[in-house]
Each structure stands twice: as structure tokens, then as C-alpha cells.
Design a protein around this motif. Sequence first.
Motif, short mmCIF file in Angstrom:
data_model
loop_
_atom_site.label_atom_id
_atom_site.label_comp_id
_atom_site.label_asym_id
_atom_site.label_seq_id
_atom_site.Cartn_x
_atom_site.Cartn_y
_atom_site.Cartn_z
N ASP A 1 0.82 -1.21 0.00
CA ASP A 1 0.00 0.00 0.00
C ASP A 1 0.86 1.26 0.00
O ASP A 1 0.50 2.28 -0.60
N GLU A 2 2.03 1.21 0.66
CA GLU A 2 2.94 2.35 0.63
C GLU A 2 3.49 2.55 -0.78
O GLU A 2 3.63 3.69 -1.25
N ALA A 3 3.81 1.44 -1.45
CA ALA A 3 4.28 1.53 -2.84
C ALA A 3 3.21 2.14 -3.73
O ALA A 3 3.51 2.98 -4.60
N ALA A 4 1.96 1.74 -3.53
CA ALA A 4 0.87 2.29 -4.32
C ALA A 4 0.71 3.79 -4.08
O ALA A 4 0.42 4.56 -5.00
N MET A 5 0.92 4.22 -2.84
CA MET A 5 0.82 5.63 -2.52
C MET A 5 1.94 6.42 -3.19
O MET A 5 1.72 7.51 -3.75
N LEU A 6 3.14 5.88 -3.15
CA LEU A 6 4.28 6.57 -3.75
C LEU A 6 4.14 6.65 -5.26
O LEU A 6 4.37 7.70 -5.87
N ARG B 1 -6.19 7.96 -5.16
CA ARG B 1 -5.21 7.60 -6.18
C ARG B 1 -4.51 6.29 -5.82
O ARG B 1 -4.24 5.46 -6.69
N ARG B 2 -4.22 6.09 -4.54
CA ARG B 2 -3.62 4.83 -4.10
C ARG B 2 -4.50 3.65 -4.48
O ARG B 2 -4.01 2.61 -4.97
N ASN B 3 -5.80 3.80 -4.30
CA ASN B 3 -6.72 2.72 -4.62
C ASN B 3 -6.78 2.44 -6.11
O ASN B 3 -6.97 1.30 -6.54
N THR C 1 -3.16 4.09 5.01
CA THR C 1 -1.71 3.92 4.88
C THR C 1 -1.05 5.04 5.68
O THR C 1 -0.85 6.15 5.18
N PRO C 2 -0.77 4.78 6.95
CA PRO C 2 -0.26 5.86 7.80
C PRO C 2 1.11 6.37 7.37
O PRO C 2 1.98 5.58 6.98
#
Length: 774
Positions: free
Chosen positions: A220-225, A247-249, A274-275
Amino acid sequence: MDKNRPVNIYKKKTGDLPEHHNKGKRAIRILWISFILFLVSFTLLIIAIENGLVGYMPSLAELENPQSAISSDVYSADGALIGRYYVTDRSNSKFSEISPNIVNALIATEDVRFYEHAGIDPFATVAIPMYMLMHKKRGSSTITQQLAKNLFPRKSDGIFTLPFMKLKEWVLAVKLERNLTKNEIITLYLNTVPYGDNVYGIRNASLTFYNKTPDKVSIDEAAMLVGMLKGNTIYNPRSHPRKAKERRNVVLDQMRKSDYISQDQYNELTANETPLDYHKIDYHDGIAPYFRMIVEQQVKLACKDMKKPDGTPYDIYKDGLKIYTTLDTRMQRYAEEAMQEHLTELQKTFLAQSGYKDGSIWAKTGNVQNILNAAIKSSDHYQYLRSQDMTHEKAIAAMSIPIKMKVFAWTKTRSKDTVMSPIDSIKYMKVFLQSGFLAMDPFTGEVKAWVGGIDHNYFQYDHVNINTKRQVGSTIKPLLYCLAVDNGYSPCDNVSTLPVDFPSMPHAYDADKEASYEAQVPMKRALALSINNAALFMLKQVGIDAFVDFAHKCGIVSRMDKYPSVALGVSDISLYEMLGAYSMFPSGGMNTQPYFITKIEDKNGMLIKNFAPVQKEIINGNTAYKMVKLMREVVDHGTGGRLRFRYKLMNDVAGKTGTTSNQADAWFIGYCPQLIAGAWVGCDDREFRFRSEALGQGAAAALPIWAYFMRRVYADKTLNIDPARRFKQPDGFNDCDAADPTSAERSGLEMGGSKAARDSDIIERSSHTTDDGE
């Protein structure tokens, strides 16, 4: 013509063909010629672009090693990244250092056929006209094309130049694919793309937003980045958390479609947050900002002599240097906490004094008004008003109007919102007590903690570095006593406390006018009680010239005027110099100058400069140990006694307090067998000071910082600073004293021992100078 002649119906002239048939053949011919011409022209254009005939085309070497500005990183001795110097906040990672989660998220979102095409995706390119007809915007650039664009940005997006720029990117993409592996392209792309908050490169992004290296980033952190690449401002999870989550989703959905994650994983990840663990390193925030500032200055100087392979000097802001320092982040944190713990309360006591509480000090004429006027005229607010053609009088009037502002305060956030006039804010900030604290290993000179001030956001002036000099008061006396001991005087010898005659003075110099002592006291008692006349007596014995020369030999580079008052610490000397000079006491006579950079490497990890401590033997081991015992008396029975009775430090420690004229400066420098540290406290302008020696002396204003720091250090077993360690007595050591007290015996000082030490009745007398002493 014979009308009866038969007509050959199979013979017909060309000119007799129907007109539309001739036009069709001409059109086909023109079409073919045009197509061939276009093909030839396009081929020639591609050749011209590739060979740099139509604008600049980077070489293969440039493609493989792009000259992007890379930030330089600063590391502590315990391996923490503590700072970064940059024009653009960028750093590089290897492919093996990047989590597959990041790679998968990028491919699924940006270029699902990345491993199938050769730089240009024909399916995506052919689909562009269809999407244009549907009035839909769709990116068709592959990761390789985007990399080409990132490495060599377009200079213009005009309607006539854009097609050429696009062709150039295609050529660059193909060249990249020919000469780099797919993994290398992915790595180069992730190292160059911008993320939010002016952060470039996946390593900096993962460190900034999640406080972890790229190899440890979760799905999920990768998706956020990766989601931020679509718009690094609008999808910044710090400033726009809702849009960033959406956008992460989207990225997670693309990963699901590409079978990088399962439906169950997708459901679980999209249902949770995703904290962030945000750690943006900037100039002011973060650990050790004053230390990072001095490191920056030193590396910039070193860069002038460090040449790259092409002969040009290294640039700290662009060349991705790796700077390794001696700082210990644990000790640094303890030092910052100790300063805050003490000054939070001390500031209240300071402001409660007459003149500060009611603000009447600003009604004084003379120096106070000169300080205020100078501060007003140098302020940004005043400079701006004057730049708007406003007269001095009108500018002062404007600065007298209350406005909303944020100012420093000893709160959790180190600031508070308030309403006051700009002039009142200058007055408010001027009366804050400042401080400097430095800790180092006396044997190696390695700086372990460096706190240059109370808050770097509001006060950038560093009170530790060698260029910041203040009167040192009685902290100079151990150097004087050391010279005497090294020349045969015994700590048990009696010294006079009477006024001292000097040939340069018309009358006897009495620096203890307000104190009453026995006519003669042992040297160890004279230092413990910081008797000024005793110091003058010792100075007369060893000679003023000899003492000044000895101080310089010990590493004091500041000017020391050769007057009798030099023995009382009227010279302006830096904390940095004083710690270097004191290092010979716990180290057995070896003087070691502080140093804080161990080595510098280039961006590839190749060593380009090494640093080593500067050491020299000043005194022998016997003299050094005698001084340890003398300075232990300061703590056991003298002006430093509150280390024992108030702060319960019963360890083997020694030190010296210092207080200057009118309590403008308070000092304490102390050491244990493994560590030496010093603290200074005072206002930036010496006109603002404590009104009494009881409050402003070194033991009250500076010593507590040292005590709070050492209590934390001793409590942290990971530092290996042993509370039970004793100073090592040299073999064959002979002294007039009895054996050193044990820890158990020393702990008796808490309930017994010196009554003066227990009750803190010892007041260190500040140095009283005469006209010829300035």
C-alpha cells in the motif's frame, strides 16, 4: 478517310481513355511518391535527430550516467541519516535496493507492457487517434519514454516544436532500450522522477514519507508513492490525504488487474489507511541543525581541494556526496533534551527579575537603546518598509502597530501564536537565554553532541563553533593551575588569597573584594572555591607570558591579552576551543582537538577524503591526573557541588564552573573517564543578564544542563559509558593527598561532607577587571 474501311475496335489511343481513369492513376502515383518521400524524409529526420543534427542528442555515456543533481547525505556515527544538502532533494538507489512492490505498482499503472516493447508501445500509440475522437485524454508514453523526457526535459511545447520533441523522445527511448536492461531503466526512472514536497527519487521519497528505505516499502505504501507520479502536489498524502488515498486505490486496482495482488489483498488494502511516518529533512528541522550547518561549511571548504575525474571540484549540493560524521544521535537527543529541560525553567526565573518582568529595562538609555535600535534597523520588516520609500519615522510607526505573528516559546512546538507589534517582538526575542553545548570523546576528539542554540528556526547563531567567542570566566583557571603543577607546584601547596602586586599596576590587584578567605589556602581548595586572588597569585608565579603561551599550546587560538586579568577569564574564547584544551586532563596529557567528520565518499561510495584527529602531548600523565584530582575537588567540595547533592551524580567526575562580570556568561565544563562536555548560557547581548551571582553563576545557569545530559547518558547502557569507571591513576603516582574516595565514600557527600557543597552556599565570584585588564 474511306468511310467503308472497317474499324479496329481493339485499338484505342491512350488519350481516348476516360478522364476519371487517368486521374486515378495519377493520384496513386502521387500517393506512392509522397509516401516514399515521407518515408525517406522521416528516416533522414530520425538519422539527423539521432546524430544531433536537429538539436542536442545525448551520448551513450550520458544516457547511462545522467548528470542529474544529486543531494549529499550526512550520516551519524550510529548510522542514521541526519541531514541532506541539495539544490534538488534527490538521491539514487540500486535495483536490488528497491522493493518489488514499487516496481510492480509502477508497471501496472504506467506501462503494463513494459517488458514486451522496445521503448515505444505500438498498441498505445495506435490507440491515440481513437481516444482523441472520443475526447478522452490518455497517456501513451512508456516508462522508457517518460525516462527520456525526465532526463532531458523539453525546452518548449509549442505547436511546431512538439512533434520534433516527441520524435526525439522516441529516439532516446529506443537508444535507452538498446543500451540498458529493463531493470536498469526502471531503476533510472525511479531515481529521477519527482515526488511531493520537492523530493526526487524513490529513496528520498520512501525515507521522507515512510521513514524507511525503498526495500522495506509495503504494497500500500508503494501504491501511494507511485500514485504521486500522476500529480505530486494534488496526490501528496501529507497535504491531500483524501485524494492521495483515492489515487492509491486506483494503483492498487491496476495491480489487481495485472495479477500483482489478489482480490482479497485488494479488498483488505483499500479498506485500510496507509499511515505516514513523515520525516522531511530540511534546514531547520530534525536533529542537530546547528551541527549540520557547521558540517556543511566544512565540507564546502574541503570540496575546493577535492577534484572529480574531470578535474572540476566536487559540489556538495549536486554531486551526491556521502558525509560520515562522529555525531551520536542518542547523545545528541539527550543534549537537546537537557538544554530544554533546564532552560524552560531558567527562562521563567530570568524574566521574573526586576526590569524584565515589567519591561522597564527597555526604558534605559545607552547600551540598551543602541541594541534595540540596531536590531530594529537590521530586521527584515524594517528593511522592507524602507525599500518601499518609507521614512524611518513612518517605518517605526508602522512597526509599532500590533499584528498577528508566531514567535518562539518554550512549548512543545517551540512556538506560539500571538498579537504584538514587530518592535515588541524584537524586545521579546532579545531577552531569551541562549545556550551552547558540546560533548566529545577526550581520547579521539570525536564530537558526540553539538547543540548550538535553543531553536534553529528562530535563532540561527551557533554558540558552539570556534568563531563564537564569549568571556570564559573561571573555566580558564584549570589551564593556569595545570601550568603551575607541571612546573613543580603541588595541589597541596598553600597559595595566597591576598591582593596581588603586578609591576604593570599602580596598586595591588584585589579580585575578591566582596569575599573573605584565609590568607593562605591549599591550591586544591583555591580552585574548588574559584578564589580569584589565588589565581592571580598563581599567574604571578608562572608569568603572564608563559601562561598565555601555554594556553595557545593547548589549542586556544583566540586572542588573549597579556594582562593580569587573563587569569580570571576575561578573554573571549569559544566553547569549541575550551573543550579541546580540557581534553588533556581525562586523556592522560594528550591534547586532542574536536573533529566531527570522519570521511567523505562520492555518489558511488568511493573514498575521496579521510579525516583524522589532531593530537599532541602537552603534559605528562602525572600532571594530568593531579589536575583530575584538583578538578574533582570542585565537584566534591566546591562550586560544582550541586552535581552531587542535587543531581545525585556520585560517579567519578571532575569539572570547573565559570562566571563572568555581572553574570553575563555562565559556564560549566566537566568530564568523566570516557566523555567530556561543556555548557555555556547567556543572552546574545551581554547587557541582558542575571541580577545576582546566585542565579547567574555557572553552577546555577550552566551546570544543570551538563547534569541532565550525563544522567541520560549513564542511563543508556547502549552507549557503553560506564557509570562505575574510575579515572586511571598512573603507575608510581605520588601525591600529597590520601587515596581517592570510592563511590561509596563519595556518595556520603549527599548527607555529609562539605556543608557548603550540600547547602550550595558557595557563590562563585565573577571576574572583576580593572581598566588595564580589558
